[in-house]
Design an enzyme around this catalytic site. Structure first.
Site, PDB file in Angstrom:
ATOM      1  N   HIS A 114       5.916  -0.529  -2.695  1.00  9.35           N
ATOM      2  CA  HIS A 114       5.441   0.181  -3.893  1.00  9.35           C
ATOM      3  C   HIS A 114       5.547   1.693  -3.740  1.00  9.35           C
ATOM      4  O   HIS A 114       5.007   2.438  -4.566  1.00  9.35           O
ATOM      5  CB  HIS A 114       3.991  -0.218  -4.208  1.00  9.35           C
ATOM      6  CG  HIS A 114       3.878  -1.645  -4.673  1.00  9.35           C
ATOM      7  ND1 HIS A 114       2.681  -2.313  -4.743  1.00  9.35           N
ATOM      8  CD2 HIS A 114       4.819  -2.533  -5.058  1.00  9.35           C
ATOM      9  CE1 HIS A 114       2.894  -3.551  -5.173  1.00  9.35           C
ATOM     10  NE2 HIS A 114       4.184  -3.720  -5.347  1.00  9.35           N
ATOM     11  N   GLY A 137      -5.061  -9.118   3.494  1.00  9.83           N
ATOM     12  CA  GLY A 137      -5.699  -8.159   2.586  1.00  9.83           C
ATOM     13  C   GLY A 137      -5.011  -7.987   1.260  1.00  9.83           C
ATOM     14  O   GLY A 137      -4.987  -6.886   0.709  1.00  9.83           O
ATOM     15  N   THR A 138      -4.447  -9.083   0.731  1.00  5.47           N
ATOM     16  CA  THR A 138      -3.866  -8.970  -0.607  1.00  5.47           C
ATOM     17  C   THR A 138      -4.376 -10.104  -1.488  1.00  5.47           C
ATOM     18  O   THR A 138      -4.566 -11.234  -1.029  1.00  5.47           O
ATOM     19  CB  THR A 138      -2.323  -8.975  -0.591  1.00  5.47           C
ATOM     20  OG1 THR A 138      -1.848  -8.878  -1.949  1.00  5.47           O
ATOM     21  CG2 THR A 138      -1.749 -10.222   0.058  1.00  5.47           C
ATOM     22  N   SER A 139      -4.583  -9.776  -2.768  1.00  2.00           N
ATOM     23  CA  SER A 139      -5.080 -10.795  -3.711  1.00  2.00           C
ATOM     24  C   SER A 139      -3.962 -11.759  -4.094  1.00  2.00           C
ATOM     25  O   SER A 139      -4.198 -12.762  -4.746  1.00  2.00           O
ATOM     26  CB  SER A 139      -5.641 -10.117  -4.962  1.00  2.00           C
ATOM     27  OG  SER A 139      -4.651  -9.261  -5.527  1.00  2.00           O
ATOM     28  N   ASN A 182       0.827  -1.206   0.000  1.00  6.11           N
ATOM     29  CA  ASN A 182       0.000   0.000   0.000  1.00  6.11           C
ATOM     30  C   ASN A 182       0.862   1.257   0.000  1.00  6.11           C
ATOM     31  O   ASN A 182       1.930   1.286   0.602  1.00  6.11           O
ATOM     32  CB  ASN A 182      -0.930  -0.003   1.223  1.00  6.11           C
ATOM     33  CG  ASN A 182      -1.853  -1.209   1.226  1.00  6.11           C
ATOM     34  OD1 ASN A 182      -2.063  -1.834   0.183  1.00  6.11           O
ATOM     35  ND2 ASN A 182      -2.370  -1.575   2.390  1.00  6.11           N
TER      36      ASN A 182
HETATM   37  N1  APR Z   1     -10.221  -7.445   4.963  1.00  2.00           N
HETATM   38  C1  APR Z   1      -9.426  -8.408   4.435  1.00  2.00           C
HETATM   39  N2  APR Z   1      -9.262  -8.578   3.096  1.00  2.00           N
HETATM   40  C2  APR Z   1      -9.940  -7.739   2.288  1.00  2.00           C
HETATM   41  C3  APR Z   1     -10.803  -6.723   2.774  1.00  2.00           C
HETATM   42  C4  APR Z   1     -10.930  -6.603   4.173  1.00  2.00           C
HETATM   43  N3  APR Z   1     -11.714  -5.672   4.729  1.00  2.00           N
HETATM   44  N4  APR Z   1     -11.329  -6.072   1.696  1.00  2.00           N
HETATM   45  C5  APR Z   1     -10.811  -6.645   0.596  1.00  2.00           C
HETATM   46  N5  APR Z   1      -9.987  -7.648   0.942  1.00  2.00           N
HETATM   47  C6  APR Z   1      -9.137  -8.473   0.088  1.00  2.00           C
HETATM   48  C7  APR Z   1      -9.730  -8.857  -1.241  1.00  2.00           C
HETATM   49  O1  APR Z   1     -10.419 -10.103  -1.123  1.00  2.00           O
HETATM   50  C8  APR Z   1      -8.450  -9.020  -2.091  1.00  2.00           C
HETATM   51  O2  APR Z   1      -7.932 -10.330  -1.954  1.00  2.00           O
HETATM   52  O3  APR Z   1      -8.004  -7.673  -0.200  1.00  2.00           O
HETATM   53  C9  APR Z   1      -7.474  -8.038  -1.458  1.00  2.00           C
HETATM   54  C10 APR Z   1      -7.259  -6.780  -2.284  1.00  2.00           C
HETATM   55  O4  APR Z   1      -6.641  -7.170  -3.479  1.00  2.00           O
HETATM   56  P1  APR Z   1      -6.173  -6.065  -4.520  1.00  2.00           P
HETATM   57  O5  APR Z   1      -7.271  -5.072  -4.711  1.00  2.00           O
HETATM   58  O6  APR Z   1      -5.636  -6.831  -5.703  1.00  2.00           O
HETATM   59  O7  APR Z   1      -4.991  -5.292  -3.802  1.00  2.00           O
HETATM   60  P2  APR Z   1      -3.486  -5.757  -3.637  1.00  2.00           P
HETATM   61  O8  APR Z   1      -3.383  -7.219  -3.402  1.00  2.00           O
HETATM   62  O9  APR Z   1      -2.905  -4.863  -2.621  1.00  2.00           O
HETATM   63  O10 APR Z   1      -2.866  -5.379  -5.072  1.00  2.00           O
HETATM   64  C11 APR Z   1      -1.453  -5.470  -5.190  1.00  2.00           C
HETATM   65  O11 APR Z   1      -1.570  -4.332  -7.316  1.00  2.00           O
HETATM   66  O12 APR Z   1      -2.430  -2.665  -8.629  1.00  2.00           O
HETATM   67  C12 APR Z   1      -1.344  -3.031  -7.873  1.00  2.00           C
HETATM   68  O13 APR Z   1       0.139  -1.534  -6.865  1.00  2.00           O
HETATM   69  C13 APR Z   1      -1.150  -2.076  -6.732  1.00  2.00           C
HETATM   70  O14 APR Z   1      -0.259  -2.575  -4.551  1.00  2.00           O
HETATM   71  C14 APR Z   1      -1.236  -2.958  -5.485  1.00  2.00           C
HETATM   72  C15 APR Z   1      -0.950  -4.343  -6.036  1.00  2.00           C
END
Ligand code: APR
Length: 238
Positions: free
Chosen positions: A117, A185-187, A100
């Site tokens: 990032h 909280g990451t995909s 983040n």
């Molecule tokens: N609590 C836990 N998990 C959550 C919540 C919550 N309240 N809300 C959403 N999620 C989960 C979703 O299920 C998903 O798996 O958080 C994840 C968010 O995934 P992304 O939107 O893909 O974000 P992220 O994993 O941080 O993306 C990685 O991609 O676009 C680039 O630079 C950007 O840092 C980012 C990177």
């Protein structure tokens, strides 16, 4: 596994790494990237978060980042951020690796962290690489580099750009040497952060995943705690 066992597991651990993504900031009102109303649904990443997009239309890219700054400036750390900062205070050997750029982990009190990032509240000169704190919310007021007058860009890592080696090395070496990793909280699809849990697992660490959905990391997680970061993380130690 019940919470008493999880707490025991945490008590026994001595080298902790926490990896977070946009989901930990979702409860602070910051849209995620790939969720149902994720940012990338409304914008094409290629049009906004790449060096090519910035070269083609810097005003559009700055407009998007200042729009995001506007949302983030109203956001507060949620119990998930606070819990991670509290966990840091309980271990000597602790590192938070966050994808983040919103700065909410720092606001919640996290100090031992790597923002792999970058940070949306910094701007970097494309000419002399000088990095400045930049809290401007109106893209029309983004000025030139105060050192050389060159054009400034958001000091974040864009698609197709490498992560600065110092950040990468600290994240990877921590993953290789931890005995417990919490992935929250990451995909788990954007590299290189998505590799960290696999590196930790290979090195024998216990992997706890906290997410509202399963992800590719769930397959190797020793414990998958389905739920919101703000609900689940405080329960890990309290
Ligand atoms: N609590 C836990 N998990 C959550 C919540 C919550 N309240 N809300 C959403 N999620 C989960 C979703 O299920 C998903 O798996 O958080 C994840 C968010 O995934 P992304 O939107 O893909 O974000 P992220 O994993 O941080 O993306 C990685 O991609 O676009 C680039 O630079 C950007 O840092 C980012 C990177």
């Amino acid at each position: 596994m019940d919470t008493a066992e999880i707490k025991q597991r945490l008590k026994r651990a001595s080298h902790i790494v926490v990896v977070t993504g946009a989901g930990v900031s979702a409860e602070s009102g910051i849209p995620t990237f790939r969720g149902p109303d994720g940012l990338w649904k409304h914008y094409r990443a290629e049009e906004l978060a790449t060096p090519q997009a910035f070269a083609k239309n810097p005003e559009l890219v700055w407009e998007w980042y200042c729009w995001r700054r506007g949302i983030i400036s109203k956001a507060k750390p949620n119990p998930g951020h606070v819990a991670i900062a509290e966990l840091e205070s309980r271990y000597n050997d602790f590192l938070l690796v966050t994808q983040n750029v919103d700065g909410l982990h720092r606001k919640a009190g996290s100090n031992k962290l790597v923002e792999i990032h970058g940070c949306i509240w910094q701007a970097r000169c494309v000419k002399c690489n000088a990095i400045e704190q930049d809290n401007e919310l109106d893209y029309r007021n983004i000025g030139p580099c105060s050192r050389c007058g060159g054009r400034k860009r958001p000091n974040v890592v864009w698609f197709g750009e490498p992560i600065p080696p110092t950040r990468l090395n600290s994240a990877f070496s921590a993953a290789e040497s931890c005995d417990l990793m919490i992935v929250a909280g990451t995909s788990g699809i954007v590299q290189p952060a998505a590799s960290l849990p696999f590196i930790a697992k290979k090195a024998g660490a216990y992997i706890i995943e906290v997410n509202v959905d399963t992800t590719p990391i769930s397959a190797i997680a020793d414990l998958f705690l389905k739920g919101k970061c703000g609900d689940v993380l405080p329960g890990l130690y309290s």
